[in-house]
Scaffold this motif. Sequence first.
Motif, PDB file in Angstrom:
ATOM      1  N   GLY A 133      19.780   1.097  -6.451  1.00 17.83           N
ATOM      2  CA  GLY A 133      19.002  -0.057  -6.504  1.00 17.83           C
ATOM      3  C   GLY A 133      18.623  -1.215  -5.957  1.00 17.83           C
ATOM      4  O   GLY A 133      17.528  -1.962  -6.503  1.00 17.83           O
ATOM      5  N   ARG A 151       1.271  -0.940  -0.207  1.00 24.26           N
ATOM      6  CA  ARG A 151      -0.168  -0.087   0.143  1.00 24.26           C
ATOM      7  C   ARG A 151       0.923   1.316   0.385  1.00 24.26           C
ATOM      8  O   ARG A 151       1.873   1.330   1.312  1.00 24.26           O
ATOM      9  CB  ARG A 151      -0.763  -0.334   1.161  1.00 24.26           C
ATOM     10  CG  ARG A 151      -2.232   0.696   1.008  1.00 24.26           C
ATOM     11  CD  ARG A 151      -2.359   0.063   2.938  1.00 24.26           C
ATOM     12  NE  ARG A 151      -3.994   1.294   1.945  1.00 24.26           N
ATOM     13  CZ  ARG A 151      -5.490   0.688   1.169  1.00 24.26           C
ATOM     14  NH1 ARG A 151      -5.226   0.058   0.732  1.00 24.26           N
ATOM     15  NH2 ARG A 151      -6.155   2.082   1.087  1.00 24.26           N
ATOM     16  N   HIS A 152       0.973   1.636  -0.789  1.00 24.25           N
ATOM     17  CA  HIS A 152       1.884   3.262  -0.995  1.00 24.25           C
ATOM     18  C   HIS A 152       1.384   4.516   0.272  1.00 24.25           C
ATOM     19  O   HIS A 152      -0.069   4.284   0.912  1.00 24.25           O
ATOM     20  CB  HIS A 152       1.623   4.760  -1.626  1.00 24.25           C
ATOM     21  CG  HIS A 152       1.592   3.207  -3.953  1.00 24.25           C
ATOM     22  ND1 HIS A 152       0.019   2.378  -4.472  1.00 24.25           N
ATOM     23  CD2 HIS A 152       2.278   3.834  -4.284  1.00 24.25           C
ATOM     24  CE1 HIS A 152       0.946   2.151  -5.901  1.00 24.25           C
ATOM     25  NE2 HIS A 152       2.216   2.698  -5.084  1.00 24.25           N
ATOM     26  N   PHE A 153       3.193   4.276   0.560  1.00 27.64           N
ATOM     27  CA  PHE A 153       3.155   4.963   2.019  1.00 27.64           C
ATOM     28  C   PHE A 153       2.676   6.722   1.138  1.00 27.64           C
ATOM     29  O   PHE A 153       2.462   7.289  -0.078  1.00 27.64           O
ATOM     30  CB  PHE A 153       3.968   4.573   2.835  1.00 27.64           C
ATOM     31  CG  PHE A 153       4.603   3.960   2.595  1.00 27.64           C
ATOM     32  CD1 PHE A 153       3.503   3.150   4.019  1.00 27.64           C
ATOM     33  CD2 PHE A 153       5.949   3.449   2.697  1.00 27.64           C
ATOM     34  CE1 PHE A 153       4.147   1.944   3.771  1.00 27.64           C
ATOM     35  CE2 PHE A 153       6.972   2.461   2.483  1.00 27.64           C
ATOM     36  CZ  PHE A 153       5.902   1.770   4.114  1.00 27.64           C
ATOM     37  N   ARG A 176      22.478   0.388   1.677  1.00 20.94           N
ATOM     38  CA  ARG A 176      22.022  -0.877   1.502  1.00 20.94           C
ATOM     39  C   ARG A 176      21.198  -0.996   2.746  1.00 20.94           C
ATOM     40  O   ARG A 176      20.959  -2.598   2.762  1.00 20.94           O
ATOM     41  CB  ARG A 176      22.817  -1.703   0.978  1.00 20.94           C
ATOM     42  CG  ARG A 176      23.613  -1.158  -0.418  1.00 20.94           C
ATOM     43  CD  ARG A 176      21.814  -1.251  -1.270  1.00 20.94           C
ATOM     44  NE  ARG A 176      22.200   0.290  -1.899  1.00 20.94           N
ATOM     45  CZ  ARG A 176      20.777   0.805  -2.454  1.00 20.94           C
ATOM     46  NH1 ARG A 176      20.072   0.177  -2.523  1.00 20.94           N
ATOM     47  NH2 ARG A 176      21.216   2.452  -2.512  1.00 20.94           N
ATOM     48  N   LEU A 224       8.192   2.011  -6.763  1.00 26.19           N
ATOM     49  CA  LEU A 224       6.148   1.545  -6.089  1.00 26.19           C
ATOM     50  C   LEU A 224       6.399   3.050  -5.733  1.00 26.19           C
ATOM     51  O   LEU A 224       4.939   3.819  -7.078  1.00 26.19           O
ATOM     52  CB  LEU A 224       6.383   1.142  -4.419  1.00 26.19           C
ATOM     53  CG  LEU A 224       4.774   1.034  -4.262  1.00 26.19           C
ATOM     54  CD1 LEU A 224       4.331  -0.842  -5.172  1.00 26.19           C
ATOM     55  CD2 LEU A 224       4.583   0.109  -2.939  1.00 26.19           C
ATOM     56  N   ASP A 247      18.116  -4.262  -3.121  1.00 28.67           N
ATOM     57  CA  ASP A 247      17.087  -4.389  -1.953  1.00 28.67           C
ATOM     58  C   ASP A 247      17.686  -5.254  -1.623  1.00 28.67           C
ATOM     59  O   ASP A 247      17.284  -6.710  -2.016  1.00 28.67           O
ATOM     60  CB  ASP A 247      15.893  -3.535  -2.594  1.00 28.67           C
ATOM     61  CG  ASP A 247      14.890  -4.146  -1.342  1.00 28.67           C
ATOM     62  OD1 ASP A 247      15.430  -3.771  -0.178  1.00 28.67           O
ATOM     63  OD2 ASP A 247      13.390  -5.378  -1.605  1.00 28.67           O
ATOM     64  N   LYS A 267      16.981  -7.576   1.193  1.00 28.18           N
ATOM     65  CA  LYS A 267      15.957  -8.213   2.350  1.00 28.18           C
ATOM     66  C   LYS A 267      16.437  -8.655   3.345  1.00 28.18           C
ATOM     67  O   LYS A 267      16.847  -9.596   3.587  1.00 28.18           O
ATOM     68  CB  LYS A 267      14.562  -8.874   1.551  1.00 28.18           C
ATOM     69  CG  LYS A 267      14.389  -7.764   0.863  1.00 28.18           C
ATOM     70  CD  LYS A 267      12.007  -8.777   1.029  1.00 28.18           C
ATOM     71  CE  LYS A 267      11.750  -7.581  -0.135  1.00 28.18           C
ATOM     72  NZ  LYS A 267      12.278  -7.365  -1.320  1.00 28.18           N
ATOM     73  N   GLY A 324      11.497   3.435  -1.047  1.00 27.16           N
ATOM     74  CA  GLY A 324      10.951   3.029  -1.820  1.00 27.16           C
ATOM     75  C   GLY A 324       9.831   3.670  -3.156  1.00 27.16           C
ATOM     76  O   GLY A 324       9.004   3.670  -3.661  1.00 27.16           O
ATOM     77  N   GLU A 366      14.779   9.179   0.349  1.00 24.07           N
ATOM     78  CA  GLU A 366      16.035   8.337   0.443  1.00 24.07           C
ATOM     79  C   GLU A 366      15.993   6.878  -0.124  1.00 24.07           C
ATOM     80  O   GLU A 366      15.041   6.646   0.256  1.00 24.07           O
ATOM     81  CB  GLU A 366      15.498   8.201   2.485  1.00 24.07           C
ATOM     82  CG  GLU A 366      16.617   9.246   3.086  1.00 24.07           C
ATOM     83  CD  GLU A 366      17.651   8.323   3.193  1.00 24.07           C
ATOM     84  OE1 GLU A 366      18.355   7.034   2.942  1.00 24.07           O
ATOM     85  OE2 GLU A 366      19.054   9.701   3.703  1.00 24.07           O
ATOM     86  N   THR A 367      16.932   6.811   0.305  1.00 26.00           N
ATOM     87  CA  THR A 367      17.497   5.062  -0.439  1.00 26.00           C
ATOM     88  C   THR A 367      16.706   3.942   0.654  1.00 26.00           C
ATOM     89  O   THR A 367      16.277   4.175   1.951  1.00 26.00           O
ATOM     90  CB  THR A 367      19.269   4.573  -0.387  1.00 26.00           C
ATOM     91  OG1 THR A 367      18.961   4.915   1.764  1.00 26.00           O
ATOM     92  CG2 THR A 367      19.957   5.626  -1.238  1.00 26.00           C
TER      93      THR A 367
END
Length: 670
Positions: free
Chosen positions: A548, A117-119, A583, A145, A550, A552, A142, A138-139
Amino acid sequence: MPSATVLSRSVKLAPGRPYPERAEPTLGWHDHVAEFLWFNVAKPLWRTAFRPTRSLGRVVVESERHEAALQRASDEELKAKAGALRQGLRRDGFELSLAGETFALVREAASRTLGLRHFPTQMMAGWAMLQGRLVEMETGEGKSLAATLPACAAALAGAPVHIVTVNDYLAKRDAEAMKPLYDFLGLSVGAAVQGMTRSEKRAVYKKSVVYCTNKELAFDYLRDGAARSGRRSRLHLCLDRLGGLASDDDAPVLRGLHFAIVDEADSVFIDEARTPLILSASAGDAEETETFRQALDLAAGLEPGSDFEIEHAERYCLLTEAGRDKLALATRDFEGIWQSEREREERVIQALSAICLFERDKHYVVADGKVQIVDENTGRILPDRSWERGLHQMIEVKEDCEPTQRRETIARLTYQRLFRRYLLLAGITGTAKEVAREIRTVYGLDVARIPLHRPSQRRYTTPRLCPTKEEKWRIVERVVKVARERGLPVLIGTRSVHASEEISSLLRARGVDHALLNAKQDNAEAEIVAAAGEPGRVTVATNMAGRGTDIKLADGVREVGGLNVILTEYHESQRIDRQLFGRCARQGDPGSCHTIVSLEDDFFLANSPWLAAQAARILKMDRRFQPLALRILRLHAQYVAESRNSRQRVASMRSDERWEQILAFSGRRE
Ligand SMILES: Nc1ncnc2c1ncn2[C@@H]1O[C@H](COP(=O)(O)OP(=O)(O)OP(=O)(O)O)[C@@H](O)[C@H]1O
């Protein structure tokens, strides 16, 4: 063709043109005066009076009005809503209330299809982009999205959208990841990547939203330009657009330059802007290859200092008077180009550059019998790129590779000129503040800074400056050991393939299990990145794991402190250092950043050798000066490198303009 109303709010459209693009602005002295007044007077006043972040928030308020109704609606009702919004957007353009409603719909569709859900901060970013601004977010907040919001709004309005990113991996990843969202809204999406044929590309560019790299896009535009120069009539272009000549390989693949959202915008607009893109054709012959060999032999017989001088930072070699005489003597009995003083010296200077300035596993790698250039900013191989004017062939001969044919320029273009031709241009990045002014001057984009979605938990340890590389790697090993004992994953960032291999072999010798990601081994990129957040995992990477990427975090890692990132050499700009640190500690997670560098780093030696020598003397006397010495050294070296890069960008743009005059004169333009 976009609806004229949509884009005409901010740009002038030429209705009826089959390949829409904006005529290039020419900047005069009054533009520079306006520029100065805007940055130094109007903008600070405007910021104080209107609080721009708050005004971006209006779109969030607008979209929240539709939230509850959209949440109750069925999937079919939402799809019907998308159809209705299409009409509205085509008719009225990106007006606040319509944009708010569209964003609310996209948010609801994303939460049903992607589970995201977009912030509110992403909505603010989306709104700024739709207004043609450069968003600094900021890195890890998101951006991928966030970019779907303006992309969906413009695509619904009928404008083809290009989402431009820095490498094929990101273009494919984002197109695939966001596909369910676009499908739900009745929009098509594709990725235009390297290796596709022109007809495959043409099929992709017909989609509503296209993810592509800046390089692919620029070459497609250049090839379109070369093809268009042969078919300039409006009728031809209209037929192309209608698909009448779609099978013809000369027909344009793009549908014009409507709306581009440039991800990692500072990299594309600034770092990549130094290198012009050149469309070329074969020009050399076998005889020429022989002269490269002779030039390398001659260069090997010259003495540095007495016969030639090397300027490492500016990357050039210069023959001295003695060197020139020695060369003339050595080539007395040679034929062909060797009898011309200018050509002889040019060829030998190139050979000297190939020997002294271009290092294997730093500036290039040799793979499959080919010399492949490594991009210093992204750590990736630049396939199909070659150095100009025979330098590439010279390096190939130096490395005993089969020399490719020298190529001659047919058309050239800089990113500055490509992106200024978009009817509507927007950008997004985590690092824009340092280059805001240049981006405003060159691309006409204002920077909008978006607040953090959650407070940052990024922790910086005190930077370490070691006298030698050996000591640097010893400390890096110690930090890795401590982190692993606590079950934390570690990412070690290096500046070159060579450095990544150096630390990798040290770790291997100590029995530390780790993954290595660099331009030589990029096949397993996705798997390496996917595993990099596991407890105790060590990943050594060049800048390929920068922008870029990401990472997790696995379960339990967040609780013990998150990812540890170690910077082992500064980059030419602070932005790239910040990208590496970006990162870790994403989306409010914890994470630590360590800086461990040495006075023997190539970066200091090339940009600030005198200061590095002074720092070495001071540190020998008193190590307490370490933080101050490091600060001064870093500031100076990065300033030197940035100034040089800025000069190169200006030179590249100027020579692009000169080229255009020559090509225009001979009837060919890109
Ligand atoms: N609205 C959201 N809700 C939940 N998770 C999100 C949301 N938006 C993004 N994310 C997640 O946040 C992570 C970071 O996203 P992304 O890689 O797009 O960040 P970024 O800002 O582009 O980072 P970078 O600057 O490093 O490129 C991803 O794992 C993504 O799935």
